[in-house]
Design an enzyme around this catalytic site. Structure first.
Site, PDB file in Angstrom:
ATOM      1  N   HIS A 156       0.807  -1.234   0.000  1.00 16.15           N
ATOM      2  CA  HIS A 156       0.000   0.000   0.000  1.00 16.15           C
ATOM      3  C   HIS A 156       0.836   1.279   0.000  1.00 16.15           C
ATOM      4  CE1 HIS A 156       0.973  -0.060   4.261  1.00 16.15           C
ATOM      5  NE2 HIS A 156       0.591   1.190   4.327  1.00 16.15           N
TER       6      HIS A 156
HETATM    7  C1  UD1 Z   1      -2.263   5.456   6.166  1.00 13.19           C
HETATM    8  C2  UD1 Z   1      -0.995   5.881   6.880  1.00 13.19           C
HETATM    9  C3  UD1 Z   1       0.063   4.792   6.708  1.00 13.19           C
HETATM   10  C4  UD1 Z   1      -0.476   3.440   7.146  1.00 13.19           C
HETATM   11  C5  UD1 Z   1      -1.747   3.136   6.371  1.00 13.19           C
HETATM   12  C6  UD1 Z   1      -2.349   1.818   6.779  1.00 13.19           C
HETATM   13  C7  UD1 Z   1      -0.566   8.307   6.871  1.00 13.19           C
HETATM   14  C8  UD1 Z   1       0.284   9.373   6.292  1.00 13.19           C
HETATM   15  N1  UD1 Z   1      -0.441   7.092   6.303  1.00 13.19           N
HETATM   16  O1  UD1 Z   1      -1.949   5.407   4.774  1.00 13.19           O
HETATM   17  O2  UD1 Z   1       1.176   5.116   7.494  1.00 13.19           O
HETATM   18  O3  UD1 Z   1       0.488   2.452   6.889  1.00 13.19           O
HETATM   19  O4  UD1 Z   1      -2.677   4.184   6.638  1.00 13.19           O
HETATM   20  O5  UD1 Z   1      -3.559   1.594   6.144  1.00 13.19           O
HETATM   21  O6  UD1 Z   1      -1.287   8.562   7.798  1.00 13.19           O
HETATM   22  N2  UD1 Z   1      -9.372   4.767   2.219  1.00 13.19           N
HETATM   23  C9  UD1 Z   1     -10.557   4.087   2.148  1.00 13.19           C
HETATM   24  N3  UD1 Z   1     -11.093   3.659   3.322  1.00 13.19           N
HETATM   25  C10 UD1 Z   1     -10.527   3.892   4.520  1.00 13.19           C
HETATM   26  C11 UD1 Z   1      -9.327   4.604   4.568  1.00 13.19           C
HETATM   27  C12 UD1 Z   1      -8.754   5.037   3.398  1.00 13.19           C
HETATM   28  O7  UD1 Z   1     -11.099   3.857   1.102  1.00 13.19           O
HETATM   29  O8  UD1 Z   1     -11.086   3.464   5.542  1.00 13.19           O
HETATM   30  C13 UD1 Z   1      -8.765   5.248   0.974  1.00 13.19           C
HETATM   31  C14 UD1 Z   1      -8.733   6.764   0.956  1.00 13.19           C
HETATM   32  O9  UD1 Z   1      -9.836   7.272   0.332  1.00 13.19           O
HETATM   33  C15 UD1 Z   1      -7.469   7.059   0.218  1.00 13.19           C
HETATM   34  C16 UD1 Z   1      -6.595   5.866   0.478  1.00 13.19           C
HETATM   35  O10 UD1 Z   1      -7.422   4.821   0.945  1.00 13.19           O
HETATM   36  O11 UD1 Z   1      -7.698   7.142  -1.158  1.00 13.19           O
HETATM   37  C17 UD1 Z   1      -5.493   6.192   1.432  1.00 13.19           C
HETATM   38  O12 UD1 Z   1      -5.956   6.433   2.756  1.00 13.19           O
HETATM   39  P1  UD1 Z   1      -5.129   7.318   3.810  1.00 13.19           P
HETATM   40  O13 UD1 Z   1      -5.611   7.138   5.181  1.00 13.19           O
HETATM   41  O14 UD1 Z   1      -5.026   8.696   3.280  1.00 13.19           O
HETATM   42  O15 UD1 Z   1      -3.667   6.786   3.734  1.00 13.19           O
HETATM   43  P2  UD1 Z   1      -3.096   5.323   3.680  1.00 13.19           P
HETATM   44  O16 UD1 Z   1      -2.426   5.157   2.384  1.00 13.19           O
HETATM   45  O17 UD1 Z   1      -4.121   4.324   4.111  1.00 13.19           O
END
Ligand code: UD1
Length: 377
Positions: free
Chosen positions: A211
């Site tokens: 991821h």
């Molecule tokens: C975040 C953390 C990362 C961790 C990861 C685990 C930061 C900077 N990064 O990254 O350290 O390893 O979480 O998962 O805080 N999304 C969903 N559903 C959710 C959450 C996210 O669909 O419940 C989608 C969001 O819309 C976005 C993407 O996933 O497009 C990324 O989510 P985000 O929380 O911004 O960062 P991660 O890449 O998950």
């Protein structure tokens, strides 16, 4: 309350569970704030149920956004919570955007900041988490570390080492607490409707997660990774619970079909007990996760990390981890080495013994007494 505990994203949940338990066993009044950074049920609710974490007292419901928007929204919504609850300290874990956002709010209000999993450094400022780690540690009053390298990193950055305590790894507290409850791999595959035959025939599988923006946000990089993984899966089938970010990129780049052309079981994001079972029972793990590098070291399962660096070097020095980046040749070589039985078993690092949260609360209780006396309420 005494301590306001913060969670925001999936890797925080397994860290807060043993801390909440240890705080309550000590009679400290803790409250839990969920920022809502992760909100999908399979990134979120299932972990609370699996880990027996109390329902958050407050959910800030920030959701997704750019880093600036997400961090700013957490700060804006968290400030009135601190005003209202008047905690003696705010406790943050790990390195996600919610960690720095809440630490910053607390420190500007003169409320003590406690950072659990302090001092880890990848020395890669291109990682959003590295920025969060460095900044959070600079404004923390009490820093708890998981491995000895961390203290040297902090000293180098001018952090007063009197504030730093090496206590071990709360995520491993959770792993040891739940090990026996882990969902066996066959059950997870069956629940996802996967045909078990190729896995039984191969006599095992590799568990895969992916991821990190550096691996999934670039079409060329992700395409090469998919090709490599598809080709590895001919030797050992893979089980791949797919993070929402990764799924969106795979679909966006038109790689979703190509991924299915190998012996790769594609699953929705796994719950804690499922992922623990998938790691425990695997022949090897391929990942770019931070936490899984440590969990595999604790489990004694070979881990091939698809990154060029790690903030968790103890897993290389003592554990089962190797770094291979996203270069196909290095991935294949490491994979073949494990299949050939040419992998290190490693040992479990100091203080990764299931008692880190107790040590934290011991130090914390003394620190609170010194700081100022508890008031009623
Ligand atoms: C975040 C953390 C990362 C961790 C990861 C685990 C930061 C900077 N990064 O990254 O350290 O390893 O979480 O998962 O805080 N999304 C969903 N559903 C959710 C959450 C996210 O669909 O419940 C989608 C969001 O819309 C976005 C993407 O996933 O497009 C990324 O989510 P985000 O929380 O911004 O960062 P991660 O890449 O998950």
């Amino acid at each position: 309350c005494d301590i306001l505990c913060i969670v925001g994203a999936r890797p925080n949940f397994m860290k807060i569970a043993p801390i909440m338990r240890a705080l309550s066993a000590r009679g400290l009044r803790a409250r839990l704030v969920h920022t809502g950074q992760h909100y999908d049920s399979d990134m979120n609710d299932r972990f609370f149920a699996d880990l027996g974490i109390p329902r958050p007292d407050i959910n800030l419901e920030v959701g997704s956004g750019s880093h600036a928007v997400q961090t700013a929204e957490v700060m804006r919504r968290f400030e009135p919570v601190v005003d209202d609850l008047q905690p003696r300290a705010v406790l943050v874990v790990g390195d996600v955007n919610s960690t720095i956002a809440c630490a910053l709010v607390a420190s500007k209000k003169g409320v003590g900041v406690i950072h659990v999993e302090a001092g880890l450094r990848s020395y890669d400022r291109g990682m959003p988490e590295e920025i969060n780690r460095v900044l959070t540690d600079q404004i923390s009053d009490l820093l708890f570390t998981t491995e000895r390298h961390a203290e040297a990193n902090l000293a180098r950055e001018g952090v007063d080492t009197g504030r730093v305590h090496f206590v071990g790894n709360v995520m491993i507290d959770t792993l040891l607490h739940n090990r026996e409850r882990a969902v066996p791999w066959r059950e997870s595959l069956r629940a996802a409707g996967v045909d078990l035959a190729p896995f039984e025939a191969a006599g095992g599988y590799g568990a895969l997660t992916l991821h990190r923006p550096s691996n999934v946000d670039d079409e060329g990089v992700l395409g090469r990774l998919v090709d490599t993984l598809v080709s590895l899966s001919r030797d050992l089938p893979l089980v791949f619970p797919v993070h929402p970010r990764t799924r969106a990129r795979l679909e966006g780049f038109g790689l979703w079909k190509r991924l299915q052309s190998g012996r790769i079981a594609v699953l929705p994001p796994a719950g804690y007990l499922e992922m623990l079972g998938l790691m425990r029972d695997a022949r090897l793990v391929l990942t770019d996760s931070g936490g899984m590098q440590e969990e595999t070291t604790a489990l004694g399962v070979p881990c091939i990390t698809l990154r060029d660096n790690t903030e968790r070097p103890i897993t290389l020095d003592e554990g089962t981890n190797v770094l291979v980046g996203n270069d196909p040749e290095r991935i294949v070589a490491a994979f073949n080495a494990v299949l050939a039985g040419d992998d290190r078993r490693g040992r479990v690092p100091e203080h990764w013994d299931g008692r880190a949260a107790e040590r934290i609360v011991d130090v914390l209780a003394g620190w609170l007494d010194q700081r100022r006396p508890a008031t009623a309420g």
